[in-house]
Each structure stands twice: as structure tokens, then as C-alpha cells.
Design an enzyme around this catalytic site. Structure first.
Site, PDB file in Angstrom:
ATOM      1  N   SER A 211     -16.754  57.618  18.147  1.00  0.00           N
ATOM      2  CA  SER A 211     -16.765  58.239  19.397  1.00  0.00           C
ATOM      3  C   SER A 211     -17.580  57.633  20.385  1.00  0.00           C
ATOM      4  O   SER A 211     -17.508  56.064  20.496  1.00  0.00           O
ATOM      5  CB  SER A 211     -17.320  59.582  19.057  1.00  0.00           C
ATOM      6  OG  SER A 211     -17.053  60.293  20.263  1.00  0.00           O
ATOM      7  N   HIS A 348     -11.329  65.436  16.203  1.00  0.00           N
ATOM      8  CA  HIS A 348     -12.351  64.182  16.501  1.00  0.00           C
ATOM      9  C   HIS A 348     -13.443  64.380  15.430  1.00  0.00           C
ATOM     10  O   HIS A 348     -14.226  65.248  15.394  1.00  0.00           O
ATOM     11  CB  HIS A 348     -12.966  64.604  17.648  1.00  0.00           C
ATOM     12  CG  HIS A 348     -13.881  63.420  18.349  1.00  0.00           C
ATOM     13  ND1 HIS A 348     -13.600  62.347  18.879  1.00  0.00           N
ATOM     14  CD2 HIS A 348     -15.302  63.669  18.711  1.00  0.00           C
ATOM     15  CE1 HIS A 348     -14.434  61.815  19.211  1.00  0.00           C
ATOM     16  NE2 HIS A 348     -15.550  62.402  19.310  1.00  0.00           N
TER      17      HIS A 348
HETATM   18  C1  GCU Z   1     -18.223  63.531  24.519  1.00  0.00           C
HETATM   19  C2  GCU Z   1     -17.713  62.380  25.242  1.00  0.00           C
HETATM   20  C3  GCU Z   1     -16.876  61.211  24.752  1.00  0.00           C
HETATM   21  C4  GCU Z   1     -17.794  60.850  23.515  1.00  0.00           C
HETATM   22  C5  GCU Z   1     -17.941  62.061  22.766  1.00  0.00           C
HETATM   23  C6  GCU Z   1     -18.902  61.837  21.356  1.00  0.00           C
HETATM   24  O1  GCU Z   1     -16.994  64.212  24.016  1.00  0.00           O
HETATM   25  O2  GCU Z   1     -16.899  62.856  26.341  1.00  0.00           O
HETATM   26  O3  GCU Z   1     -16.865  60.159  25.578  1.00  0.00           O
HETATM   27  O4  GCU Z   1     -17.013  59.759  22.681  1.00  0.00           O
HETATM   28  O5  GCU Z   1     -18.711  62.969  23.271  1.00  0.00           O
HETATM   29  O6  GCU Z   1     -19.713  60.803  21.378  1.00  0.00           O
HETATM   30  O7  GCU Z   1     -19.031  62.599  20.333  1.00  0.00           O
END
Ligand code: GCU
Length: 366
Positions: A211, A348
Site C-alpha cells: 500500500s 487490500h
Molecule cells: C489509503 C490511501 C492509499 C494507501 C492506503 C494504505 O487507502 O488512500 O493511497 O495506499 O491508505 O496505505 O493502506
């Protein structure tokens, strides 16, 4: 396309012209440098010039997993003041160990159940244990090094008064480095220090991240050629996903919610993605010829799995490779080459299923 240099193609490519090219040699050092300069100026920010004093000291050590794994905590001191705690796991009795290096979100003590690891904050011990399958990694013959990202720079808009930004003086402007660049810089500092860990092969360091920390792994791996392999897990906007698709998280939204992650200049492209002089496939291409692995999760629309896949596919010519079609959930692409992709079924996250594939790729490609 004919007669057009590969780097010029990558530089100007639109989503409609993702044609493979046959001559990776044309993705020259010069072109990579030029591309990185644009990413620095317009997206992540420019790291300050100059070095800071640094010290790397072994603080604690013990054996775990019935004596098969050594666990250590090293303290890296930057600029005499900033203390960063690196957690290491290495298989016992092995030399020239390749390692995975990645930041963690909530503190080293969340990586494992138990009381041993120095607590970084009030987060529950072992909270992130599922994301760090230490036994699987060490059994496969690899080491693991992880650091809480906040040690390098707190993940908040603090006006760049803390963390690595505070180590360097000077006025900030639209091209100054943001938090992602600060984290990436930190990863390079640790990579250098791994040369001092006797069991580690510091030429075989795989930089990995999930992420926001996957965005960081990509930027670290693209800008620091000494990383041997780069893994982006569900990195999304500002990571592996193409910005110009405007699918899921957008440039405007990411800069609004996380104003500290990027260079100020990146804000200019909110709702004007078509005016961006680069897109994320070119960042991925900067990793060539080293191996790259991009992975998405099927229920992670926010990170735009298809945009992540397309960026990788558009970058593949820099390796002289051609990727097939976007796989179904559970599918993998590029298994014979240095440019790999998978689409895990589910949300995710980073899971054992992902790690199994990363370990297999690292074994084959390092
Ligand atoms: C949020 C953000 C993302 C990021 C994510 C994370 O969802 O919008 O850009 O990748 O956090 O780091 O879990």
C-alpha cells in the site's frame, strides 16, 4: 512506433499506445536519469543534497524457532539525533543471505506475538503478524528486515518538522521531498548498513512494501539501483497504478487526504491528470533490468488493479518482455520472466499467498 527510441516511447506513451518494443538497450541510463528527475520534481520531491552522520549498532539479539532463526534489533542513528530501530530475522548458520527489506505500518512489535520486541507505541503486540510470515521467509533461506515507517518520518502532516526532513536545513518549495521520499531514503540508509551485517548478502536486498509502503518500495527501488529486486503489493495511486486512468483513488484525492506524502508540485495535477508529464509505468521502467513484481487484490478497486497491471505491462518493454492479458482473480502473469504480476483473490492486504509467490520469484531471480 518504428524508429522511435524506447525511452521516448515510454516517456510519451499514452494509454492507447502500449505497444511492445524490441530493443531494451535503448532504455538507456540517460533516459532513466531524465525520467527520475521528472518524478522527483513533479511527484515525490527531490532529496536534499549531502549526507548526514550515521551509526548502526547491534542492540539486542536472541535465537527463536528452536534455534533456527536469529532475531536482532539494530539501532540506526541519523544526524546524531534520529533513532531508528531495525528488526532483523536471519536463518542460523547460513552465509550470504538474501534479505527482504520493508517498512511496517504500526511498529516492529506488531510483527510478532510475544514480549521481546521493543515496543514502539501503544499498538497491540502481534497485530500485524499475518502480514509477516517470518517462518516461511526464513525457511526459504531469506532474511527479513523491517522498520516502523514512523521511525523515519511520522505519517502525518506535521509541516515536515520531524523525522528525516528535520535532519536537513533549507527552505521548502514545490519540489521538496515528501514523506514517501523520506521513507524511501530511509530504506536506502538501511540497505547500506546491511553491508555491515556479516551473514547478509547486501547485493541481494529485495525492497518490498504494501500500500503506501508499496508506493515507497517502488520509489526506493526505482531511484536506488542497489536494490536487487522490487515488490509492490497493492500500492495503487502514486504507486503502480496509472494516474491517467483516474480509477479508484485519484491524484486530487490522495493529495487532499495525505498532503504530506508527495512533493507540493504533484497537487497541480489533481483533476488534470492528462497534463502529468509522466505516468507510473515510467517509474516501473526505471527499475529495469532488475526484477520487479507488482501485485494487486481483486477486491481492491481503490488501488485500481487493472491500472497496476497495465502500468507493468506498459513498462515490460524496458526488460524486452511482453506481458499477456490481465489475469482472473487467483491468476499470475510473467512467471518465466523478470516482470511479474499476480491478482490475489480478496481484499487490500498482504497475505501468505502473496509472500509464497514473492519468495518463489526471489529464489529464481536473484
Ligand atoms: C489509503 C490511501 C492509499 C494507501 C492506503 C494504505 O487507502 O488512500 O493511497 O495506499 O491508505 O496505505 O493502506
Amino acid at each position: 512506433m518504428k524508429g522511435m527510441k524506447l525511452w521516448a516511447f515510454l516517456f510519451t506513451a499514452t494509454l492507447m499506445s502500449a505497444e511492445p518494443v524490441s530493443n531494451p538497450a535503448e532504455w538507456s541510463k540517460e533516459a532513466r536519469k531524465e525520467t527520475l528527475t521528472v518524478f522527483q520534481r513533479e511527484v515525490y520531491g527531490v532529496n536534499p543534497a549531502g549526507k548526514v552522520a550515521s551509526e548502526w549498532v547491534l542492540d539486542r539479539e536472541r535465537k527463536v524457532m528452536e534455534g533456527t532463526v536469529v532475531q536482532r534489533e539494530y539501532v540506526l542513528t541519523l544526524g546524531g539525533t534520529l533513532k531508528v530501530r531495525a528488526l532483523l530475522y536471519l536463518p542460523v548458520g547460513k552465509k550470504d543471505v538474501p534479505v527482504f527489506l520493508g517498512l511496517n505500518f504500526r511498529g516492529n512489535h506488531t510483527v510478532e506475538d510475544g514480549e521481546w520486541i521493543t515496543k514502539a507505541n501503544d499498538e497491540k503486540r502481534g497485530k500485524a503478524v499475518g502480514r509477516w510470515p517470518v517462518e516461511m521467509i526464513t525457511k526459504a533461506g531469506f532474511g527479513l528486515v523491517t522498520i516502523h515507517c514512523d521511525d523515519f518520518d511520522p505519517d502525518e502532516d506535521d509541516g515536515f518538522k520531524n523525522g528525516v526532513h528535520a535532519l536537513f536545513e533549507g527552505e521548502r518549495n514545490g519540489t521538496s521531498w515528501g514523506t514517501i521520499a523520506g521513507w524511501a531514503w530511509g530504506l536506502s540508509q538501511v540497505r547500506e548498513k546491511l553491508e555491515m551485517v556479516p551473514e547478509v548478502d547486501a547485493e541481494k536486498v529485495v525492497v518490498i512494501g504494501h500500500s503506501r509502503l508499496g508506493k515507497t518500495a517502488l520509489w526506493a527501488g526505482a531511484s536506488d539501483e542497489k536494490f536487487a529486486m522490487v515488490i509492490s503489493n497493492n500500492s495503487g495511486c502514486g504507486g503502480a497504478a496509472l494516474s491517467k486512468r483516474k480509477h479508484g483513488e485519484t491524484v486530487a484525492r490522495i493529495n487532499k487526504v495525505f498532503p504530506h506524502w508527495f512533493a507540493g508540485n504533484f497537487r497541480k495535477y489533481g483533476d488534470k491528470e492528462e497534463t502529468l508529464p509522466v505516468d507510473q509505468h515510467q517509474l516501473i521502467a526505471c527499475i529495469a533490468p532488475r526484477p520487479v513484481y507488482v501485485a494487486s487484490a481483486s477486491k481492491d478497486d481503490w488501488a485500481d488493479p487493472e491500472g497496476e497491471f497495465l502500468a507493468l505491462k506498459m513498462a515490460a518493454p524496458a526488460w524486452g518482455e511482453v506481458l499477456g492479458e490481465m489475469p482472473e482473480p487467483g491468476g499470475e502473469v510473467g512467471k518465466a520472466g523478470k516482470v511479474r504480476y499476480h491478482l490475489r483473490e480478496g481484499k487490500h492486504d498482504i497475505k501468505e499467498w502473496d509472500w509464497e509467490r514473492y519468495l518463489e520469484a526471489a529464489k529464481e531471480l536473484l
